[in-house]
Scaffold this motif. Structure first.
Motif, short mmCIF file in Angstrom:
data_model
loop_
_atom_site.label_atom_id
_atom_site.label_comp_id
_atom_site.label_asym_id
_atom_site.label_seq_id
_atom_site.Cartn_x
_atom_site.Cartn_y
_atom_site.Cartn_z
N GLY A 284 13.43 11.92 116.08
CA GLY A 284 12.10 11.95 115.47
C GLY A 284 12.11 12.41 114.02
N ILE A 285 13.28 12.77 113.48
CA ILE A 285 13.39 13.23 112.10
C ILE A 285 14.10 12.15 111.30
CG2 ILE A 285 14.21 15.06 110.59
CD1 ILE A 285 12.19 16.01 112.67
N SER A 286 13.47 11.69 110.22
CA SER A 286 14.03 10.57 109.47
C SER A 286 13.98 10.83 107.97
CB SER A 286 13.29 9.27 109.81
OG SER A 286 11.89 9.41 109.63
N GLY A 287 14.49 11.97 107.56
CA GLY A 287 14.48 12.30 106.14
C GLY A 287 15.28 11.32 105.32
N LYS A 288 14.84 11.12 104.08
CA LYS A 288 15.54 10.19 103.20
C LYS A 288 15.56 10.76 101.79
CE LYS A 288 11.59 7.40 101.66
NZ LYS A 288 10.84 6.13 101.78
N PRO A 289 16.53 10.33 100.97
CA PRO A 289 16.55 10.76 99.57
C PRO A 289 15.52 9.99 98.75
CG PRO A 289 18.34 9.23 99.98
CD PRO A 289 17.68 9.47 101.31
N ASN A 290 15.09 10.60 97.68
CA ASN A 290 14.25 9.90 96.71
C ASN A 290 15.07 9.71 95.44
OD1 ASN A 290 12.11 8.69 95.44
ND2 ASN A 290 10.92 10.56 95.12
N TYR A 291 15.12 8.49 94.96
CA TYR A 291 15.82 8.20 93.70
C TYR A 291 14.79 7.97 92.61
CZ TYR A 291 20.36 8.05 95.94
OH TYR A 291 21.50 8.41 96.62
N ALA A 292 14.99 8.64 91.47
CA ALA A 292 14.02 8.60 90.38
C ALA A 292 14.71 8.23 89.08
CB ALA A 292 13.35 9.97 90.25
N TRP A 293 13.92 7.80 88.09
CA TRP A 293 14.47 7.39 86.81
C TRP A 293 14.91 8.62 86.03
CZ3 TRP A 293 16.58 3.44 84.71
CH2 TRP A 293 16.73 3.35 83.32
N ASN A 294 16.19 8.64 85.68
CA ASN A 294 16.75 9.72 84.88
C ASN A 294 16.68 9.30 83.42
OD1 ASN A 294 18.69 11.42 83.49
ND2 ASN A 294 19.44 12.02 85.52
N PHE B 216 12.46 29.50 115.45
CA PHE B 216 12.52 28.54 114.34
C PHE B 216 13.50 27.41 114.66
CE2 PHE B 216 14.14 27.21 110.14
CZ PHE B 216 12.96 27.05 109.41
N VAL B 217 14.63 27.76 115.24
CA VAL B 217 15.63 26.77 115.62
C VAL B 217 15.18 25.99 116.85
CG1 VAL B 217 18.00 26.42 116.42
CG2 VAL B 217 17.52 28.08 114.59
N ASP B 218 14.65 26.69 117.85
CA ASP B 218 14.20 26.03 119.08
C ASP B 218 13.08 25.02 118.80
OD1 ASP B 218 16.02 27.53 120.49
OD2 ASP B 218 14.55 28.94 121.31
N GLY B 219 12.25 25.33 117.81
CA GLY B 219 11.16 24.42 117.45
C GLY B 219 11.60 23.30 116.53
N LYS B 220 12.89 23.21 116.25
CA LYS B 220 13.50 22.16 115.42
C LYS B 220 13.02 22.22 113.96
CE LYS B 220 14.34 18.99 119.26
NZ LYS B 220 14.18 17.60 119.77
N GLN C 70 15.81 21.55 111.42
CA GLN C 70 16.36 20.21 111.20
C GLN C 70 15.94 19.64 109.85
OE1 GLN C 70 15.79 19.01 115.80
NE2 GLN C 70 16.65 17.38 114.55
N CYS C 71 14.84 20.10 109.32
CA CYS C 71 14.44 19.74 107.95
C CYS C 71 14.70 20.91 107.00
CB CYS C 71 12.97 19.35 107.89
SG CYS C 71 12.54 17.88 108.85
N HIS C 72 14.26 22.10 107.42
CA HIS C 72 14.51 23.31 106.64
C HIS C 72 15.91 23.81 106.98
CE1 HIS C 72 10.45 23.71 104.97
NE2 HIS C 72 9.99 23.36 106.17
N GLN D 123 29.34 28.01 96.10
CA GLN D 123 28.57 29.10 96.69
C GLN D 123 27.95 28.66 98.02
OE1 GLN D 123 28.09 32.32 95.41
NE2 GLN D 123 29.71 31.68 94.00
N VAL D 124 28.07 29.50 99.04
CA VAL D 124 27.34 29.27 100.29
C VAL D 124 25.96 29.90 100.12
CG1 VAL D 124 27.24 29.73 102.76
CG2 VAL D 124 29.44 29.26 101.67
N ILE D 125 24.93 29.08 100.22
CA ILE D 125 23.56 29.53 99.97
C ILE D 125 22.68 29.23 101.19
CG2 ILE D 125 23.74 29.30 97.47
CD1 ILE D 125 22.32 26.58 97.69
N PHE D 126 21.54 29.90 101.26
CA PHE D 126 20.64 29.76 102.42
C PHE D 126 19.21 29.43 101.94
CE2 PHE D 126 24.21 32.27 103.71
CZ PHE D 126 24.48 31.85 105.00
N PRO D 127 19.02 28.20 101.45
CA PRO D 127 17.71 27.84 100.87
C PRO D 127 16.69 27.34 101.88
CG PRO D 127 19.25 26.06 100.51
CD PRO D 127 20.02 27.15 101.22
N TYR D 128 17.13 26.93 103.06
CA TYR D 128 16.24 26.37 104.10
C TYR D 128 15.53 25.12 103.60
CZ TYR D 128 17.18 30.30 107.17
OH TYR D 128 17.82 31.20 107.99
N THR D 129 16.31 24.16 103.15
CA THR D 129 15.81 22.84 102.77
C THR D 129 16.93 21.82 102.91
OG1 THR D 129 14.87 21.50 100.99
CG2 THR D 129 16.38 23.22 100.33
#
Length: 461
Positions: free
Chosen positions: A234-244, A338-342, A345-347, A365-371
């Motif tokens: 049910g999760i279908s994240g995708k990248p966004n490509y923009a004009w640089n 938070f994990v059980d509620g999935k 999977q996005c964060h 660096q190992v970071i924890f941004p939740y994204t």
């Protein structure tokens, strides 16, 4: 013991902790490991006060520290109407007068209270179709962003009225809650608005930690994408490509509410140009070019190349506040929910920056941004119905959650989501739909005690 010896001993302890951290295999870490406290890896800052979003990387070479300081000063500069001995060039139409006027304490903006002018919320506008690079199609006579203020003698493009409709709901245990649905109306336009104008309100997002997100390898972000939902979760994240603009090609979008900005340099340059009417080498023309308000001041850049780079570097080197109470029993139970509620999977909790020999402070660096830095369908209730490159009118980038629990301390409010409509973290959750509908329903059916634990976890980030 002398103060000098105390300082040396503290620095030795900090150095030992960082050294140990750098030697730990991040894949072997579990929920209770101390690394969870270090949201920004070795560039984590330990300030839980009002300045918690405004500290430089604690480990920054002296020459880079100087550039950060120059950028810090520029970030706070107030622009005025030209001609002027300092900071001239404001407008002729604009949204605000400085970077910090929107990103107060480098943190989160909010919608205006009744009777207030827009300050840290702006309105992106476009008409159906796309521009030459596949981005939003500017509104003739208005451009791609509404400027609701003007210098003396220049008429603002329009004013904005926000009306809210309150709707009541209940959790499964019978506890009531309500959500406020905003309606945005453009009033007193300086000229007739064409039919079909699409509006997208955006509050100023926090700017700390963005350099670490910019340093995450593109391949690692793409590895999290599943646009066709091939794993059927049910999760279908995708990248966004923009004009640089600088590179003259489409590149991965990382920043902004729809991930439509590819770099911190371009985001900074765009904010100068659109928000303040300040020209620069990335965007050399006034935002009002071609409109009656245009003042003809395209003779030289109104912010220098070096200062623009310094501001982008300042943002790039803002550290991330450390977790609070990460080992608290209720926080750990909230994390499990938070994990059980999935939600994770996005964060996505943990990312790693790529190796960068030219900038070792930000490297590996190992970071924890939740994204996951991807865009997701968030459902019709959150839709702005305005496409932005590959992001559709119902898609938004997964907002990083690090530091979110300090919003009230740093910014004095708890307004969340792209337009600040949510007044609490729990309201923000209950606005989720689309790919997050199942997660929202999971939270709706929790007990009051479990909801409190989930929020306590979020407040610890």
């Amino acid at each position: 013991m002398s103060k000098d010896k105390i300082v040396i001993r503290v620095l030795m302890v900090v150095g030992i902790v960082i050294s140990i951290y750098s030697c730990v295999d991040p894949e072997a870490l579990n929920d209770t490991d101390y690394s969870e406290w270090l949201s920004g890896g070795s560039q984590t800052v330990f300030d839980n006060g009002a300045g918690g979003f405004s500290s430089a990387f604690p480990h920054l070479a002296a020459e880079r520290e100087k550039v950060h300081s120059i950028g810090d000063g520029a970030f706070g500069q107030t622009f005025v109407t030209a001609p002027a001995p300092q900071n001239p060039g404001l407008g002729p139409i604009f949204n605000n007068v400085s970077c910090t006027s929107c990103h107060i304490n480098d943190g989160r903006g909010k919608p205006p209270l009744p009777g207030e002018q827009l300050s840290s919320l702006l309105i992106r506008i476009s008409i159906p179709g796309t521009d030459v690079h596949g981005g939003p199609n500017p509104v003739p006579g208005f451009g791609g962003q509404l400027q609701q203020r003007g210098v003396f003698g220049a008429q603002p493009e329009a004013s904005v009225r926000i009306d809210y409709t309150e709707k009541s709901y209940t959790f499964a245990d019978g506890t009531p809650y309500s959500l406020r649905f905003p309606t945005y109306t453009l009033e007193n336009p300086y000229t007739t608005l064409p039919a079909g104008v699409m509006l997208s309100p955006r509050v100023a997002p926090p700017v700390f930690g963005l350099g670490l997100l910019e340093a995450v390898d593109e391949a690692d972000i793409l590895a999290l994408a599943d646009p066709d939902d091939r794993n059927d979760d049910g999760i279908s994240g995708k990248p966004n490509y923009a004009w640089n603009v600088v590179e003259g090609k489409m590149t991965l979008g990382r920043f902004g509410w729809k991930a439509a900005n590819p770099s911190l340099l371009q985001q900074s340059a765009g904010a100068y140009n659109e928000d303040m009417g300040i020209t620069n080498f990335v965007f050399p023309h006034e935002s009002a070019t071609g409109q009656p308000q245009y003042d003809g001041r395209d003779d030289e850049y109104e912010v220098s190349d070096s200062l623009l780079h310094s501001v982008a570097f300042y943002i790039r080197t803002l550290g991330v506040p450390a977790r609070r109470a990460a080992d608290d029993a209720a926080v750990l139970q909230g994390k499990k929910l938070f994990v059980d509620g999935k939600c994770s999977q996005c964060h996505v909790p943990r990312l790693r920056t790529k190796t960068d020999v030219a900038f070792p402070e930000i490297s590996n660096q190992v970071i924890f941004p939740y994204t996951d830095m991807l865009v997701h369908d968030m459902g019709p209730n959150l839709a702005d119905n305005r496409p932005d490159f590959d992001a559709t009118g119902v898609e938004w980038r997964t907002s990083p959650l690090w530091g979110i629990g300090m919003t009230r301390i740093v910014n004095g409010h708890q307004n969340f989501l792209h337009d600040g409509r949510a007044r609490t973290l729990l309201e923000a959750i209950m606005w989720h739909g689309g790919e997050a509908e199942a997660s929202k329903e999971f939270v709706r059916t929790l007990s009051q005690d479990d909801r409190d634990k989930l929020i306590k976890f979020l407040e610890s980030l």
